[in-house]
Design a protein around this motif. Structure first.
Motif, PDB file in Angstrom:
ATOM      1  N   ASN A 173       0.844  -1.199   0.000  1.00  0.00           N
ATOM      2  CA  ASN A 173       0.000   0.000   0.000  1.00  0.00           C
ATOM      3  C   ASN A 173       0.876   1.243   0.000  1.00  0.00           C
ATOM      4  O   ASN A 173       1.770   1.379   0.839  1.00  0.00           O
ATOM      5  CB  ASN A 173      -0.902   0.016   1.235  1.00  0.00           C
ATOM      6  N   GLU A 191      -0.370  -0.738  -4.507  1.00  0.00           N
ATOM      7  CA  GLU A 191      -1.794  -0.412  -4.398  1.00  0.00           C
ATOM      8  C   GLU A 191      -1.974   1.072  -4.121  1.00  0.00           C
ATOM      9  O   GLU A 191      -1.435   1.602  -3.162  1.00  0.00           O
ATOM     10  CB  GLU A 191      -2.460  -1.240  -3.282  1.00  0.00           C
ATOM     11  N   THR A 227      -4.812   4.017  -3.554  1.00  0.00           N
ATOM     12  CA  THR A 227      -6.216   4.240  -3.232  1.00  0.00           C
ATOM     13  C   THR A 227      -6.842   5.173  -4.256  1.00  0.00           C
ATOM     14  O   THR A 227      -6.252   6.184  -4.622  1.00  0.00           O
ATOM     15  CB  THR A 227      -6.352   4.838  -1.823  1.00  0.00           C
ATOM     16  N   GLU A 228      -8.038   4.782  -4.678  1.00  0.00           N
ATOM     17  CA  GLU A 228      -8.719   5.527  -5.724  1.00  0.00           C
ATOM     18  C   GLU A 228      -8.813   7.020  -5.413  1.00  0.00           C
ATOM     19  O   GLU A 228      -8.536   7.857  -6.253  1.00  0.00           O
ATOM     20  CB  GLU A 228     -10.123   4.948  -5.908  1.00  0.00           C
ATOM     21  N   ASP A 276      -6.955   0.623  -5.573  1.00  0.00           N
ATOM     22  CA  ASP A 276      -7.512   0.108  -4.320  1.00  0.00           C
ATOM     23  C   ASP A 276      -8.825   0.815  -3.974  1.00  0.00           C
ATOM     24  O   ASP A 276      -9.055   1.935  -4.433  1.00  0.00           O
ATOM     25  CB  ASP A 276      -6.484   0.374  -3.208  1.00  0.00           C
ATOM     26  N   ASP A 277      -9.645   0.163  -3.169  1.00  0.00           N
ATOM     27  CA  ASP A 277     -10.873   0.776  -2.632  1.00  0.00           C
ATOM     28  C   ASP A 277     -11.768   1.323  -3.732  1.00  0.00           C
ATOM     29  O   ASP A 277     -12.417   2.364  -3.550  1.00  0.00           O
ATOM     30  CB  ASP A 277     -10.535   1.937  -1.671  1.00  0.00           C
ATOM     31  N   THR A 281     -15.242   3.932  -3.832  1.00  0.00           N
ATOM     32  CA  THR A 281     -15.400   4.848  -2.703  1.00  0.00           C
ATOM     33  C   THR A 281     -15.023   6.283  -3.075  1.00  0.00           C
ATOM     34  O   THR A 281     -15.262   7.200  -2.304  1.00  0.00           O
ATOM     35  CB  THR A 281     -14.531   4.408  -1.506  1.00  0.00           C
ATOM     36  N   LYS A 304      -9.439  -3.187  -7.458  1.00  0.00           N
ATOM     37  CA  LYS A 304      -9.912  -3.847  -6.237  1.00  0.00           C
ATOM     38  C   LYS A 304     -11.229  -3.216  -5.814  1.00  0.00           C
ATOM     39  O   LYS A 304     -11.270  -2.032  -5.455  1.00  0.00           O
ATOM     40  CB  LYS A 304      -8.874  -3.716  -5.116  1.00  0.00           C
ATOM     41  N   ASP A 324     -14.053  -2.270  -3.429  1.00  0.00           N
ATOM     42  CA  ASP A 324     -14.065  -2.069  -1.990  1.00  0.00           C
ATOM     43  C   ASP A 324     -15.044  -3.012  -1.277  1.00  0.00           C
ATOM     44  O   ASP A 324     -16.119  -3.315  -1.800  1.00  0.00           O
ATOM     45  CB  ASP A 324     -14.424  -0.618  -1.665  1.00  0.00           C
ATOM     46  N   SER A 325     -14.662  -3.395  -0.069  1.00  0.00           N
ATOM     47  CA  SER A 325     -15.456  -4.334   0.726  1.00  0.00           C
ATOM     48  C   SER A 325     -16.869  -3.824   1.011  1.00  0.00           C
ATOM     49  O   SER A 325     -17.797  -4.607   1.189  1.00  0.00           O
ATOM     50  CB  SER A 325     -14.746  -4.624   2.046  1.00  0.00           C
ATOM     51  N   GLU A 370     -12.586  -7.288  -2.533  1.00  0.00           N
ATOM     52  CA  GLU A 370     -12.046  -7.185  -1.175  1.00  0.00           C
ATOM     53  C   GLU A 370     -13.111  -7.515  -0.147  1.00  0.00           C
ATOM     54  O   GLU A 370     -14.304  -7.304  -0.381  1.00  0.00           O
ATOM     55  CB  GLU A 370     -11.623  -5.736  -0.886  1.00  0.00           C
TER      56      GLU A 370
END
Ligand code: C2E
Ligand code: CA
Ligand code: CA
Ligand code: CA
Length: 279
Positions: free
Chosen positions: A117, A149, A151-152, A179-180, A183, A200, A202-203, A236
């Motif tokens: 990350n 990775e 983050t967006e 990532d993410d 969001t 990826k 996001d969860s 994720e």
């Protein structure tokens, strides 16, 4: 009782001061954590839904707190950014992952790629590309072992410069993941302009795919979109067999989450890999 009374006054009257004190204490503890060697990396494997095998893992920072035990990154990474510790953490993470990869290789194992990350500050700083270049040269490790990775939400500002950095890193043979995803505020056009290999999801979206039709169609559309842009998709936060089945049916490439494994210490990971028959 008298003692308790005086404590009450000290601890409960000026509420703000307690918060400020707590904050200062947390900051100074965190600042010292690096020198006290209290940081360590955990690794969370990801599963390929195509091959059924472990396709990679994500390196996740942990703070081995003297009193609280293992503390997850989510609990302190913001504070680390705020107090200017994130650059040093970034260096620690790179060094730590590299050392671990070498240990595994020396043990005759064939490691899977490790995703790292990268904070927004590192991404915008001057050193990321050079650090990675130096690391590959110095260790002789193949670039295929490393993934980055991003983050967006970190991508929006300074897009042209970030895009150039990512392009250069990718030219070195290192894989890039967004990532993410979902969001931030990405548009399709913007996504298609990014040099990335993995998306990826996001969860947040995965949590509800089985019960919420809107979430299910968002995820399904995202998979189709990513594929049409030449990216592979990692879901994720996959925690159940039902989520896995849905994702497999929709053509998702890989899953990460507690269903497969929690983030593990290096020795925990070695045991996990042996148990599932991977070296
Ligand atoms: P992230 O990159 O989105 O990492 C995934 C987070 O979800 C991790 O939390 C992981 O432990 C957790 N997780 C994994 N599977 C599941 C699941 O099935 N269910 C649920 N509920 N959670 C799951 P963690 O380790 O606390 O990290 C939080 C965030 O901190 C990360 O989010 C990442 O943005 C950041 N972070 C972690 N390690 C590092 C690092 O080494 N450097 C930097 N700059 N940031 C890091
Ligand atoms: Ca991540
Ligand atoms: Ca994520
Ligand atoms: Ca996250």
């Amino acid at each position: 009782a008298k003692k308790a009374g005086s404590n009450m006054i000290r601890f409960f009257s000026p509420n703000m001061n307690i918060m400020v004190l707590d904050q200062l204490l947390a900051e100074s503890r965190l600042l010292r954590a690096m020198d006290k060697h209290e940081f360590m990396m955990f690794y969370q494997p990801r599963l390929s839904l195509k091959t059924g095998r472990i396709a990679g893992m994500e390196a996740l920072l942990r703070w081995n707190h003297p009193k609280k035990g293992i503390v997850s990154a989510g609990k302190f990474i913001r504070l680390a950014e705020k107090i200017g510790l994130i650059q040093r953490i970034g260096e620690f993470v790179l060094a730590s992952v590299t050392r671990q990869l070498k240990v595994w290789i020396n043990q005759g194992k064939t490691p899977v790629p490790v995703a790292i990350n990268v904070s927004s500050m590192e991404l915008r700083g001057p050193k990321l590309k050079e650090s990675l270049q130096y690391l590959l040269q110095e260790t002789g490790l193949a670039p295929q072992f490393f993934e980055i990775e991003i983050t967006e939400s970190n991508l929006i500002e300074d897009l042209d410069r970030v895009r150039q950095t990512l392009t250069d890193i990718r030219k070195m043979g290192i894989t890039i993941s967004i990532d993410d995803f979902g969001t931030g505020y990405s548009s399709l056009g913007y996504l298609s302009s990014l040099p990335a290999d993995y998306l990826k999801i996001d969860s947040l979206f995965i949590a509800d795919i089985v019960n919420n039709r809107n979430m299910a169609s968002i995820v399904e559309t995202t998979i189709t979109l990513a594929h049409s842009l030449g990216m592979q998709v990692i879901a994720e936060g996959v925690e159940t067999a039902e989520q896995l089945q849905f994702l497999r049916a929709k053509g998702c490439d890989q899953i990460q989450g507690y269903y497969c494994s929690r983030p593990l210490s290096p020795s925990g990971l070695e045991t996990f890999m042996q148990r599932i028959g991977e070296k």
